[in-house]
Design an enzyme around this catalytic site. Structure first.
Site, PDB file in Angstrom:
ATOM      1  N   ASN A 135       2.091  -5.217  -3.107  1.00 56.65           N
ATOM      2  CA  ASN A 135       0.675  -5.498  -2.835  1.00 56.65           C
ATOM      3  C   ASN A 135      -0.069  -4.192  -2.574  1.00 56.65           C
ATOM      4  OD1 ASN A 135      -1.337  -7.620  -2.223  1.00 56.65           O
ATOM      5  ND2 ASN A 135      -1.281  -6.814  -0.131  1.00 56.65           N
ATOM      6  N   HIS A 161     -10.365  -5.766  -2.583  1.00 54.86           N
ATOM      7  CA  HIS A 161     -11.426  -5.591  -1.586  1.00 54.86           C
ATOM      8  C   HIS A 161     -12.562  -4.835  -2.272  1.00 54.86           C
ATOM      9  CE1 HIS A 161      -9.271  -7.031   1.900  1.00 54.86           C
ATOM     10  NE2 HIS A 161      -8.243  -6.271   1.612  1.00 54.86           N
ATOM     11  N   ASP A 189     -12.563  -9.975  -1.147  1.00 59.32           N
ATOM     12  CA  ASP A 189     -13.872 -10.033  -0.490  1.00 59.32           C
ATOM     13  C   ASP A 189     -14.783  -9.068  -1.237  1.00 59.32           C
ATOM     14  OD1 ASP A 189     -12.798  -7.632   0.515  1.00 59.32           O
ATOM     15  OD2 ASP A 189     -12.693  -8.336   2.584  1.00 59.32           O
ATOM     16  N   GLU A 232       0.804  -1.236   0.000  1.00 59.46           N
ATOM     17  CA  GLU A 232       0.000   0.000   0.000  1.00 59.46           C
ATOM     18  C   GLU A 232       0.833   1.281   0.000  1.00 59.46           C
ATOM     19  OE1 GLU A 232      -2.717  -0.439   3.288  1.00 59.46           O
ATOM     20  OE2 GLU A 232      -3.573  -2.272   2.466  1.00 59.46           O
ATOM     21  N   GLU A 273      -6.482 -10.474  -1.524  1.00 50.99           N
ATOM     22  CA  GLU A 273      -7.290 -10.245  -0.312  1.00 50.99           C
ATOM     23  C   GLU A 273      -8.775 -10.141  -0.675  1.00 50.99           C
ATOM     24  OE1 GLU A 273      -5.727  -7.042   2.101  1.00 50.99           O
ATOM     25  OE2 GLU A 273      -3.649  -7.616   1.675  1.00 50.99           O
TER      26      GLU A 273
HETATM   27  O1  G3I Z   1      -6.074  -8.221  18.827  1.00 48.01           O
HETATM   28  C1  G3I Z   1      -6.516  -6.940  19.294  1.00 48.01           C
HETATM   29  C2  G3I Z   1      -7.394  -7.062  20.480  1.00 48.01           C
HETATM   30  O2  G3I Z   1      -6.663  -7.631  21.541  1.00 48.01           O
HETATM   31  C3  G3I Z   1      -7.915  -5.699  20.858  1.00 48.01           C
HETATM   32  O3  G3I Z   1      -8.794  -5.812  21.904  1.00 48.01           O
HETATM   33  C4  G3I Z   1      -8.642  -5.074  19.700  1.00 48.01           C
HETATM   34  C5  G3I Z   1      -9.097  -3.677  20.013  1.00 48.01           C
HETATM   35  O4  G3I Z   1      -9.469  -2.987  18.856  1.00 48.01           O
HETATM   36  O5  G3I Z   1      -7.759  -5.015  18.578  1.00 48.01           O
HETATM   37  C6  G3I Z   1      -7.295  -6.278  18.166  1.00 48.01           C
HETATM   38  O6  G3I Z   1      -6.430  -6.088  17.081  1.00 48.01           O
HETATM   39  C7  G3I Z   1      -7.047  -5.792  15.847  1.00 48.01           C
HETATM   40  C8  G3I Z   1      -6.526  -6.782  14.819  1.00 48.01           C
HETATM   41  O7  G3I Z   1      -7.037  -6.462  13.573  1.00 48.01           O
HETATM   42  C9  G3I Z   1      -6.901  -8.222  15.139  1.00 48.01           C
HETATM   43  O8  G3I Z   1      -8.292  -8.348  15.103  1.00 48.01           O
HETATM   44  C10 G3I Z   1      -6.693  -4.388  15.460  1.00 48.01           C
HETATM   45  O9  G3I Z   1      -7.282  -3.453  16.345  1.00 48.01           O
HETATM   46  C11 G3I Z   1      -7.171  -4.134  14.059  1.00 48.01           C
HETATM   47  O10 G3I Z   1      -6.668  -2.878  13.643  1.00 48.01           O
HETATM   48  C12 G3I Z   1      -6.648  -5.198  13.135  1.00 48.01           C
HETATM   49  O11 G3I Z   1      -7.177  -4.942  11.885  1.00 48.01           O
HETATM   50  C13 G3I Z   1      -6.517  -5.560  10.813  1.00 48.01           C
HETATM   51  C14 G3I Z   1      -6.136  -4.515   9.804  1.00 48.01           C
HETATM   52  O12 G3I Z   1      -5.536  -5.131   8.683  1.00 48.01           O
HETATM   53  C15 G3I Z   1      -5.166  -3.525  10.377  1.00 48.01           C
HETATM   54  O13 G3I Z   1      -4.798  -2.582   9.419  1.00 48.01           O
HETATM   55  C16 G3I Z   1      -7.454  -6.581  10.190  1.00 48.01           C
HETATM   56  O14 G3I Z   1      -7.659  -7.662  11.106  1.00 48.01           O
HETATM   57  C17 G3I Z   1      -6.836  -7.137   8.911  1.00 48.01           C
HETATM   58  O15 G3I Z   1      -7.806  -7.911   8.241  1.00 48.01           O
HETATM   59  C18 G3I Z   1      -6.442  -5.987   8.026  1.00 48.01           C
HETATM   60  O16 G3I Z   1      -5.831  -6.514   6.885  1.00 48.01           O
HETATM   61  C19 G3I Z   1      -5.491  -5.554   5.893  1.00 48.01           C
HETATM   62  C20 G3I Z   1      -4.278  -6.083   5.171  1.00 48.01           C
HETATM   63  O17 G3I Z   1      -3.241  -6.321   6.074  1.00 48.01           O
HETATM   64  C21 G3I Z   1      -3.841  -5.110   4.096  1.00 48.01           C
HETATM   65  N1  G3I Z   1      -4.914  -4.809   3.199  1.00 48.01           N
HETATM   66  C22 G3I Z   1      -6.118  -4.328   3.840  1.00 48.01           C
HETATM   67  C23 G3I Z   1      -6.599  -5.331   4.860  1.00 48.01           C
HETATM   68  C24 G3I Z   1      -7.907  -4.899   5.434  1.00 48.01           C
HETATM   69  O18 G3I Z   1      -7.762  -3.699   6.156  1.00 48.01           O
END
Ligand code: G3I
Length: 493
Positions: A208, A245, A276, A166, A274
């Site tokens: 990516n 996405h 969806d 990105e 990715e």
């Molecule tokens: O694990 C913690 C948890 O302990 C806490 O309580 C909670 C509070 O918000 O956060 C949890 O972590 C989260 C994590 O996902 C696991 O669920 C983060 O806040 C959250 O920001 C994180 O989001 C991820 C995101 O990337 C971050 O930018 C998504 O799961 C993940 O699917 C997403 O993936 C990205 C790719 O890497 C790049 N392309 C876009 C894609 C979607 O955004």
């Protein structure tokens, strides 16, 4: 040209893959009648029929959920870590690496024969706090140290890495996204790729991004120009990931296949990384799958989660399984499409929606039916087919009057060499490879020999073009401009 600047390991691997591909083509042709009716029952097995993978993002904590792992292990043959291999997860404190979750996923996948994509080495988001507070040369060094440590740790275990994620901005500018990494200097992306290459010359190295699906978007063109530049300068890049996405307001564009094929024509693999789609319409999932299948260098599709309840955008129900783990109509559409794939597509995608200008005054200048050398005006070298294998790229080489330089221009506008092999465009975008392939009747094997010396593809409207005059310089398609690197003489001797 490119491979000269690359480490021997990566170059050798590339050559052996080409050799393997040739064997696969030969075997595939002889086995075709037996394979034609195979209908596999799972996504991974169905994708494997055409040499591709079908994967999913995995959140490691869900490996404790047996309903989840049952579907994962049954359906998918590739995984990407959803969060566990990002910089904040792997190096929470400077110099202190935590590989526990990443290793767990890699072990789960490899013990079941699944490929693994590492995600991601350098990204403006999900940096650990200590990294976020760095800038300039200190941040640059931290990025290099992180990449070296992580790629070395996983050396030999992964199929590919998302080296940079990105890095381009949304909107109409087509330029880089502002970030602390970007502010270390515009060369940060190529430094990241070179660093990863030095740590593991065999893992595939990918760029990516999201919102790079529509061929007409400035962001897509910005990334395309970077990849093209990297290929020209020998920066080690093997693949481009399209996150795809189609959630949160983004939609499937009708020129998605053109995007995939145009990037592939630069000489990189392309992957849907990715996927969806809001509300998971079967048609859109089918279209994305068929677009990948139509591009020979589209090597696989990864969905961003298994069940709707696993999705980062679960409120849009964008995945192939519902929260109870049941298959949705989109699942059936994808499986059917994968089962309909031909083992080895030769023509990646339809014409681009924005083809280059047509050459002036088309019309053959050589009498149909006679064998001729095709001599470059700038180089005085001949277009040469170095082998008779399908997919062999043609090149410039000293004219030697041998049969692999004798081309017959037919009344069907084909340029035939070595019997029934034809000059064939492996794509239609700028930079598309020009190769030889068994003759068929499609327009990517039809050429106009123009009075201004150019030779243009009927399908693409683009001209044969060479970047260098050297022996071995590869021939590609490019917008016709008629300069001497696009001019050729047909010479009968
Ligand atoms: O694990 C913690 C948890 O302990 C806490 O309580 C909670 C509070 O918000 O956060 C949890 O972590 C989260 C994590 O996902 C696991 O669920 C983060 O806040 C959250 O920001 C994180 O989001 C991820 C995101 O990337 C971050 O930018 C998504 O799961 C993940 O699917 C997403 O993936 C990205 C790719 O890497 C790049 N392309 C876009 C894609 C979607 O955004």
């Amino acid at each position: 040209m490119v491979s000269r600047t690359r480490p021997a390991g990566r170059r050798l691997r590339t050559l052996s893959v080409v050799g393997t591909a040739a064997v696969v083509v030969a075997l595939t042709v002889s086995l075709l009648p037996n394979l034609a009716h195979a209908a596999e029952a799972t996504l991974g097995a169905a994708a494997a029929q055409s040499g591709r993978y079908f994967g999913t993002a995995v959140a490691v904590n869900r490996l404790n959920d047996s309903a989840y792992t049952t579907i994962l292990n049954r359906e998918f043959n590739q995984v990407t870590a959803e969060n566990e291999m990002k910089p904040d997860a792997l190096q929470p404190n400077r110099g202190q690496f935590n590989y526990t979750n990443g290793d767990r996923l890699v072990s789960h996948a490899r013990s079941r024969g699944m490929k693994v994509k590492g995600h991601t080495l350098a990204w403006h988001a999900q940096q650990p706090g200590w990294m976020q507070s760095l800038s300039g040369s200190a941040l640059r060094q931290a990025m290099i140290d992180h990449i070296t440590n992580v790629v070395t740790h996983y050396r030999g275990q992964l199929d590919s890495w998302d080296v940079v994620n990105e890095a381009y901005a949304d909107g109409g500018g087509g330029g880089r996204r502002d970030s602390n990494l970007q502010r270390t200097g515009n060369d940060w992306i190529e430094v990241a790729f070179r660093t990863a290459d030095a740590a593991d010359p065999n893992v595939k190295l990918c760029y990516n991004d999201y919102n790079t699906d529509n061929w007409n978007d400035a962001k897509t063109q910005g990334v395309y120009n970077m990849v093209r530049d990297f290929k020209q300068r020998g920066v080690p890049i093997d693949c481009v990931g399209f996150q795809t996405h189609f959630t949160g307001g983004s939609n499937y564009p009708s020129n998605y296949r053109t995007t995939l094929s145009s990037f592939a024509a630069l000489g990189v693999d392309v992957q849907v990384t990715e996927l969806d789609i809001r509300n998971a319409p079967a048609d859109a999932y089918r279209n994305v799958t068929n677009d990948c299948l139509a591009v020979s260098r589209c090597t696989g599709i990864t969905v961003w989660g298994i069940r709707d309840s696993d999705s980062w955008r679960s409120s849009e129900s964008p995945l192939l399984f519902n929260g109870s783990g049941q298959k949705k109509p989109a699942y059936d559409a994808v499986l059917t499409a994968l089962n309909s794939a031909t083992p080895n597509p030769t023509t990646p995608g339809p014409n681009p929606t924005t083809p280059g200008p047509n050459p002036t005054t088309p019309g053959p200048t050589a009498p149909p039916g006679s064998a001729s050398e095709i001599v470059g005006a700038q180089s005085n070298r001949c277009i040469d087919a170095p082998s008779r294998n399908n997919g062999t790229r043609v090149q410039l080489y000293d004219c030697n009057r041998q049969s692999n330089q004798q081309w017959t221009y037919t009344s069907a506008k084909q340029l035939q060499v070595s019997g029934n092999m034809c000059l064939d465009a492996a794509g239609s975008g700028n930079g598309a490879a020009v190769q030889i392939y068994s003759c068929h009747s499609q327009t990517n094997q039809q050429w106009n020999v123009n009075s201004n010396g150019t030779i243009s593809g009927v399908q693409s409207g683009r001209c044969l073009d060479v970047w260098s005059t050297a022996n071995g310089a590869q021939v590609q398609l490019y917008d016709c401009h008629g300069q001497t690197n696009q001019q050729f003489r047909l010479v009968s001797r």
